[in-house]
Design a protein around this motif. Structure first.
Motif, PDB file in Angstrom:
ATOM      1  N   LEU A   3      25.366  34.176  85.134  1.00 15.20           N
ATOM      2  CA  LEU A   3      25.358  32.723  84.948  1.00 15.20           C
ATOM      3  C   LEU A   3      25.506  32.427  83.464  1.00 15.20           C
ATOM      4  CD1 LEU A   3      24.805  29.806  85.926  1.00 15.20           C
ATOM      5  CD2 LEU A   3      22.355  30.308  85.663  1.00 15.20           C
ATOM      6  N   VAL A   4      26.426  31.519  83.145  1.00 15.17           N
ATOM      7  CA  VAL A   4      26.669  31.178  81.747  1.00 15.17           C
ATOM      8  C   VAL A   4      26.996  29.689  81.659  1.00 15.17           C
ATOM      9  CG1 VAL A   4      29.132  31.743  81.872  1.00 15.17           C
ATOM     10  CG2 VAL A   4      27.942  31.893  79.665  1.00 15.17           C
ATOM     11  N   GLN A   5      26.698  29.095  80.535  1.00 13.70           N
ATOM     12  CA  GLN A   5      27.028  27.694  80.330  1.00 13.70           C
ATOM     13  C   GLN A   5      28.497  27.558  79.959  1.00 13.70           C
ATOM     14  OE1 GLN A   5      24.221  26.222  77.386  1.00 13.70           O
ATOM     15  NE2 GLN A   5      23.001  25.302  79.031  1.00 13.70           N
ATOM     16  N   GLY A  50      30.752  29.362  77.165  1.00  7.15           N
ATOM     17  CA  GLY A  50      30.218  30.689  76.904  1.00  7.15           C
ATOM     18  C   GLY A  50      31.189  31.795  77.265  1.00  7.15           C
ATOM     19  N   SER A  51      30.715  33.020  77.150  1.00  5.51           N
ATOM     20  CA  SER A  51      31.549  34.201  77.387  1.00  5.51           C
ATOM     21  C   SER A  51      30.838  35.190  78.296  1.00  5.51           C
ATOM     22  CB  SER A  51      31.864  34.898  76.056  1.00  5.51           C
ATOM     23  OG  SER A  51      32.606  34.063  75.201  1.00  5.51           O
ATOM     24  N   LEU A  52      31.640  35.940  79.011  1.00  8.94           N
ATOM     25  CA  LEU A  52      31.165  37.071  79.806  1.00  8.94           C
ATOM     26  C   LEU A  52      32.205  38.180  79.722  1.00  8.94           C
ATOM     27  CD1 LEU A  52      29.797  35.509  83.130  1.00  8.94           C
ATOM     28  CD2 LEU A  52      28.447  36.704  81.392  1.00  8.94           C
ATOM     29  N   ARG A  53      31.726  39.396  79.912  1.00  2.38           N
ATOM     30  CA  ARG A  53      32.628  40.547  79.931  1.00  2.38           C
ATOM     31  C   ARG A  53      32.396  41.317  81.225  1.00  2.38           C
ATOM     32  NH1 ARG A  53      35.295  43.439  75.878  1.00  2.38           N
ATOM     33  NH2 ARG A  53      35.524  45.687  76.194  1.00  2.38           N
ATOM     34  N   ASN A  62      36.329  34.211  77.681  1.00  3.02           N
ATOM     35  CA  ASN A  62      35.795  33.310  76.663  1.00  3.02           C
ATOM     36  C   ASN A  62      36.044  31.863  77.052  1.00  3.02           C
ATOM     37  OD1 ASN A  62      35.104  35.574  75.074  1.00  3.02           O
ATOM     38  ND2 ASN A  62      37.116  35.565  74.085  1.00  3.02           N
ATOM     39  N   ASP A  63      35.303  30.969  76.424  1.00  5.18           N
ATOM     40  CA  ASP A  63      35.459  29.540  76.678  1.00  5.18           C
ATOM     41  C   ASP A  63      35.455  29.246  78.185  1.00  5.18           C
ATOM     42  OD1 ASP A  63      37.998  27.003  76.027  1.00  5.18           O
ATOM     43  OD2 ASP A  63      35.821  26.845  76.144  1.00  5.18           O
ATOM     44  N   LEU A  64      34.476  29.765  78.851  1.00  8.29           N
ATOM     45  CA  LEU A  64      34.407  29.620  80.305  1.00  8.29           C
ATOM     46  C   LEU A  64      34.204  28.169  80.709  1.00  8.29           C
ATOM     47  CD1 LEU A  64      32.425  32.857  81.046  1.00  8.29           C
ATOM     48  CD2 LEU A  64      34.572  32.217  82.146  1.00  8.29           C
ATOM     49  N   LYS A  65      34.785  27.831  81.848  1.00  7.99           N
ATOM     50  CA  LYS A  65      34.720  26.478  82.386  1.00  7.99           C
ATOM     51  C   LYS A  65      34.103  26.521  83.780  1.00  7.99           C
ATOM     52  CE  LYS A  65      39.020  25.405  79.951  1.00  7.99           C
ATOM     53  NZ  LYS A  65      40.396  24.892  80.075  1.00  7.99           N
ATOM     54  N   PRO A  66      33.528  25.406  84.230  1.00  7.48           N
ATOM     55  CA  PRO A  66      32.943  25.405  85.579  1.00  7.48           C
ATOM     56  C   PRO A  66      33.946  25.831  86.656  1.00  7.48           C
ATOM     57  CG  PRO A  66      32.197  23.501  84.351  1.00  7.48           C
ATOM     58  CD  PRO A  66      33.229  24.172  83.497  1.00  7.48           C
ATOM     59  N   GLU A  67      35.208  25.520  86.464  1.00  2.74           N
ATOM     60  CA  GLU A  67      36.217  25.896  87.463  1.00  2.74           C
ATOM     61  C   GLU A  67      36.517  27.392  87.478  1.00  2.74           C
ATOM     62  OE1 GLU A  67      36.454  23.507  85.126  1.00  2.74           O
ATOM     63  OE2 GLU A  67      38.495  23.420  84.261  1.00  2.74           O
ATOM     64  N   ASP A  68      35.952  28.144  86.546  1.00  2.00           N
ATOM     65  CA  ASP A  68      36.071  29.597  86.570  1.00  2.00           C
ATOM     66  C   ASP A  68      35.036  30.232  87.499  1.00  2.00           C
ATOM     67  OD1 ASP A  68      36.676  29.475  83.033  1.00  2.00           O
ATOM     68  OD2 ASP A  68      38.164  29.763  84.616  1.00  2.00           O
ATOM     69  N   THR A  69      34.127  29.430  88.025  1.00  2.00           N
ATOM     70  CA  THR A  69      33.105  29.940  88.932  1.00  2.00           C
ATOM     71  C   THR A  69      33.744  30.539  90.176  1.00  2.00           C
ATOM     72  OG1 THR A  69      31.424  28.394  88.152  1.00  2.00           O
ATOM     73  CG2 THR A  69      31.139  29.306  90.375  1.00  2.00           C
ATOM     74  N   VAL A 106      30.500  35.220  89.112  1.00  2.00           N
ATOM     75  CA  VAL A 106      30.492  34.519  87.833  1.00  2.00           C
ATOM     76  C   VAL A 106      30.240  33.054  88.122  1.00  2.00           C
ATOM     77  CG1 VAL A 106      31.881  33.795  85.850  1.00  2.00           C
ATOM     78  CG2 VAL A 106      32.010  36.155  86.688  1.00  2.00           C
ATOM     79  N   THR A 107      29.201  32.507  87.516  1.00  2.00           N
ATOM     80  CA  THR A 107      28.861  31.109  87.697  1.00  2.00           C
ATOM     81  C   THR A 107      28.800  30.439  86.334  1.00  2.00           C
ATOM     82  OG1 THR A 107      27.562  31.637  89.665  1.00  2.00           O
ATOM     83  CG2 THR A 107      27.194  29.478  88.651  1.00  2.00           C
TER      84      THR A 107
END
Length: 125
Positions: free
Chosen positions: A10-12, A15-18, A82-89, A121-122
């Motif tokens: 979970l990320v805002q 934010g970023s995840l790998r 990077n630069d994650l968006k809600p639609e990337d959930t 990924v949320t």
């Protein structure tokens, strides 16, 4: 061939995840690798791919934000988001396809031979 996907969470927004995708089989070196994702109620969609030779191709929706890399010595691939968006959930899946052509990209899920189990990924707004 088992693929182990990891790194979701979970990320805002912003934010970023790998994410990582690992296998214990040397077949990995002879494969193109791709990431797909599937949101609830939607079809599985292409995110990006890396050819055997290391060149990459991305969906327009993630271009400039996501980066795929591979380490054949470690038998793994990564998806830096990077630069994650809600639609990337979505649930993200890695997949590999055996190919003798080092430069080809494959965009259709049906092209792929082996799949990881998926990692959630949320992205919160």
């Amino acid at each position: 061939v088992q693929l182990q996907a990891s790194g979701g969470g979970l990320v805002q927004a912003g934010g970023s995840l790998r994410l990582s995708c690992a296998t214990s089989r040397r077949i990995f070196e002879s494969c193109a690798v791709a990431w797909f994702r599937q949101a609830p109620g939607k079809e599985r969609e292409f995110v990006g791919t890396i050819a055997r030779r290391g060149t990459t191709n991305y969906a327009d929706s993630v271009k400039g934000r996501f980066t795929i890399s591979r380490d054949n010595a470690k038998l793994m691939a990564n998806l830096q988001m990077n630069d994650l968006k809600p639609e990337d959930t979505a649930v993200y899946y890695c997949a590999i396809k055996r190919t003798i052509i080092t430069s080809n990209f494959y965009f259709n899920p049906r092209d792929y031979d082996y799949w990881g189990q998926g990692t959630q990924v949320t992205v919160s707004s």
